[in-house]
Design a protein around this motif. Sequence first.
Motif, short mmCIF file in Angstrom:
data_model
loop_
_atom_site.label_atom_id
_atom_site.label_comp_id
_atom_site.label_asym_id
_atom_site.label_seq_id
_atom_site.Cartn_x
_atom_site.Cartn_y
_atom_site.Cartn_z
N ILE A 199 0.74 -1.10 0.15
CA ILE A 199 -0.06 -0.08 0.02
C ILE A 199 0.86 1.19 0.00
N VAL A 200 0.50 2.31 -0.84
CA VAL A 200 0.92 3.38 -0.69
C VAL A 200 -0.29 4.46 -0.38
N VAL A 201 -0.28 5.18 0.53
CA VAL A 201 -1.35 6.16 0.93
C VAL A 201 -1.07 7.61 0.24
N ASN A 213 -4.62 9.21 -8.95
CA ASN A 213 -5.52 9.37 -7.71
C ASN A 213 -5.16 9.20 -6.54
N HIS A 214 -5.80 10.04 -5.57
CA HIS A 214 -5.10 10.15 -4.36
C HIS A 214 -5.49 8.64 -3.39
N ASP A 215 -6.58 8.20 -3.99
CA ASP A 215 -6.92 6.62 -3.30
C ASP A 215 -6.13 5.53 -4.10
N GLY A 274 -7.11 -0.11 2.91
CA GLY A 274 -5.76 0.45 3.19
C GLY A 274 -5.42 1.39 2.32
N TRP A 275 -5.94 1.70 1.06
CA TRP A 275 -5.61 2.76 0.05
C TRP A 275 -6.23 4.07 0.46
N GLY A 276 -7.29 4.18 1.06
CA GLY A 276 -7.89 5.61 1.26
C GLY A 276 -7.10 6.68 1.71
N HIS A 277 -7.01 7.87 1.20
CA HIS A 277 -6.15 8.93 1.64
C HIS A 277 -6.81 9.62 2.94
#
Length: 353
Positions: A113-115, A144-146, A272-275
């Motif tokens: 994951i990268v947030v 995209n931020h997500d 886990g990816w939501g900003h």
Amino acid sequence: MGVQTAQESQAISQSEKKFASEVTTGGLNTSQFQDNRPNTSLIRKMQESANGSIQAKQTAQLQEITQGNSSPTVQLKTEITHKTRPFTYPHLGNNVTEPVGAEMKAYLDPTDIVVGSATGAPQLDLLHSVQAVGHTMVRGHLLNHDLGGFGVEENLYPITQGANNRHKTNVENPVGDALNTAHGAANNEGVYYTVKVNPIQNTSAGLMANTSTFVCEAYQLTNMNANSVGTKGNLILKANIESTPGGANSSNAVDKSGAGLIAGVPKVITPGWGHGHRAGRELNWDAYVAAGKINTIEGWSTTKQVLVGLGIGTATILGLAGYFYYNPDKMPGFLSNLMSVGAIAVEELKNEL
């Protein structure tokens, strides 16, 4: 950056496989960043040279990235690369130049994951300058931020609100859905996703008078593992998102896949990816860059491969990444010296600081 056609090899190049196998934060316990060789002190000297507080800041950020992941496996699967171009606009009676996002390439592993983050301070003056002309403009994320994209200059380009909406509907939502599907399958699959601004404008006057286009492509990735970013598989989408501030229609979406534009896919965020409420360079940006998971330094990928081949320790490589992020003008000379004298170049740079 070109994307391989169906007639070309579907395997990622050997050089990319090698880069993808190098040590980064993904899946690492923070204790694995210890390097007991003498040049370990280089990370401190380089980071202090770049920014007096960067060492403590990055240590905390790296701990946050890896928190809760007890796996000892060294991984690099998610990898994001940005390229920028200078953009000039009027501000307070002067012309100001700052970078804008020009190109993005991402290998996205749903388990690595990268947030990302929403827009914040970066490019705010630029946005105000183009909004003052009377058009509804926004800072559009290339990634995209997500999906791991940050609201930073490297990942933002000014487009119309309509183009931003089309980008979300016809590109970002389908890519997010594909990443979430890969997460559910849990079989080493992911997404290869690229966005390139072409044509790209380099002044506010040019931006407002012409069309800028986000050229977007996404493919499935298979066989992602600790030693490879995977093999490019089936096409997900190919679409051009056009932003025309001065046109009768401020935006357009053009199918390039031959199968029609994808529409009607709801927004799905992979676990886990939501900003969240993060914005701009908040929290992890520096740490992801220093770890090599987000690449913004011209020549760093090649340099890192050489360093790994020479047996340079992980902590030292992280220190070098942090140093060159803040001192990119030093990269060409260091790489040339590295190719000439090998590991001695690292000690010579250490002695200069």
